[in-house]
Design an enzyme around this catalytic site. Sequence first.
Site, mmCIF file in Angstrom:
data_model
loop_
_atom_site.group_PDB
_atom_site.id
_atom_site.type_symbol
_atom_site.label_atom_id
_atom_site.label_comp_id
_atom_site.label_asym_id
_atom_site.label_seq_id
_atom_site.Cartn_x
_atom_site.Cartn_y
_atom_site.Cartn_z
ATOM 1 N N ARG A 188 0.825 -1.191 0.099
ATOM 2 C CA ARG A 188 -0.167 -0.070 -0.054
ATOM 3 C C ARG A 188 0.893 1.209 0.089
ATOM 4 O O ARG A 188 0.237 2.274 -0.249
ATOM 5 C CB ARG A 188 -0.914 0.195 1.246
ATOM 6 C CG ARG A 188 -2.011 -0.959 1.104
ATOM 7 C CD ARG A 188 -2.785 -1.102 -0.112
ATOM 8 N NE ARG A 188 -3.523 0.333 -0.449
ATOM 9 C CZ ARG A 188 -4.801 0.778 -0.174
ATOM 10 N NH1 ARG A 188 -5.579 -0.322 0.544
ATOM 11 N NH2 ARG A 188 -5.172 1.794 -0.383
ATOM 12 N N ASN A 204 3.251 4.452 -8.442
ATOM 13 C CA ASN A 204 4.040 5.198 -8.851
ATOM 14 C C ASN A 204 5.201 4.209 -9.266
ATOM 15 O O ASN A 204 5.281 2.926 -8.865
ATOM 16 C CB ASN A 204 4.779 6.391 -7.878
ATOM 17 C CG ASN A 204 5.308 5.890 -6.715
ATOM 18 O OD1 ASN A 204 6.284 5.069 -6.553
ATOM 19 N ND2 ASN A 204 4.852 6.513 -5.636
ATOM 20 N N ARG A 258 6.810 -9.745 -5.701
ATOM 21 C CA ARG A 258 5.769 -10.656 -6.163
ATOM 22 C C ARG A 258 6.124 -11.287 -7.546
ATOM 23 O O ARG A 258 5.414 -12.254 -8.168
ATOM 24 C CB ARG A 258 4.526 -9.923 -6.427
ATOM 25 C CG ARG A 258 3.806 -9.307 -5.234
ATOM 26 C CD ARG A 258 3.523 -10.528 -4.226
ATOM 27 N NE ARG A 258 3.301 -10.123 -2.848
ATOM 28 C CZ ARG A 258 2.831 -10.987 -1.989
ATOM 29 N NH1 ARG A 258 3.335 -12.293 -1.895
ATOM 30 N NH2 ARG A 258 2.286 -10.385 -0.660
ATOM 31 N N ARG A 296 -22.553 -12.343 0.708
ATOM 32 C CA ARG A 296 -21.334 -12.387 0.191
ATOM 33 C C ARG A 296 -20.317 -13.374 1.007
ATOM 34 O O ARG A 296 -19.417 -13.765 0.583
ATOM 35 C CB ARG A 296 -20.669 -11.222 -0.465
ATOM 36 C CG ARG A 296 -20.324 -10.212 1.092
ATOM 37 C CD ARG A 296 -19.533 -8.955 0.462
ATOM 38 N NE ARG A 296 -19.817 -8.223 1.849
ATOM 39 C CZ ARG A 296 -19.103 -6.871 1.848
ATOM 40 N NH1 ARG A 296 -18.522 -6.477 0.893
ATOM 41 N NH2 ARG A 296 -18.996 -6.243 2.864
#
Length: 244
Positions: free
Chosen positions: A102, A195, A206, A179
């Site tokens: 994040r 960015n 990742r 859900r």
Amino acid sequence: MTSESVMTPSSADAPSSADTLYPLSDGVGSVSLVQHVGDDKMITNAARVSFGGDSAAPLSARDEKLIGYLLRERHGSPFEHNLLTFKVVCPIFVDRQMVRHRVGVSKNEISGRYVEMTERVYIPTQFRQQAKSNRQASVQADERLDQDAALDLYRRAWESAYAAYQGLLGLGVTREQARGVLPQALYTESYYTFNVRSLLHFLSLRDHDGAQYETRLYAQAMGQLAQPLFPVTFAAWRELQEGH
């Protein structure tokens, strides 16, 4: 299992943009480049403004050397003055691994409170086995894993879960509660804005041997879409990655 697994879809109703890739090759899961701002020159201008040396001149060999220096010496802030926005359609379990990143990343996701979730579920083409030496890793399955039996269990589980979801909605249960029975293999969709600094950090973690295979394919797709926009930066960064 390599980045060559990123393929175009066969589905007739899948997005057809040249800026869309299909990491899981099922015509559903996708990564689309929505917009971008900035380029390699912007990175060097952000670095040189400290000395009043930014300019509108085309990117030069000197600029390219500067980008390599900034990456090598971990001067990160010049790589933050740009953005890339992706629309990511992925299984919930992939999204939950992505959303942990994040810092320098913005995200908005489809909400199961507001809309009825579509029956779009990721089905593995091959099931893997748990690695014995690593709790979070998997290995290619051997003959002891019955692929047909695994697929049958997998299909029956998500079909039952989605039927329960529809049944709850039919009874009048609110979407936000119904859900709760949906599986992690259900597809979700989000806008992610990075960015370049945050994107390179994401890719280093990742698009890595230790990352989950499906998540790694998404990271590779995002890198594949971003690299032509910042070719000098990505070339220098990949060279550094190979040297580590």
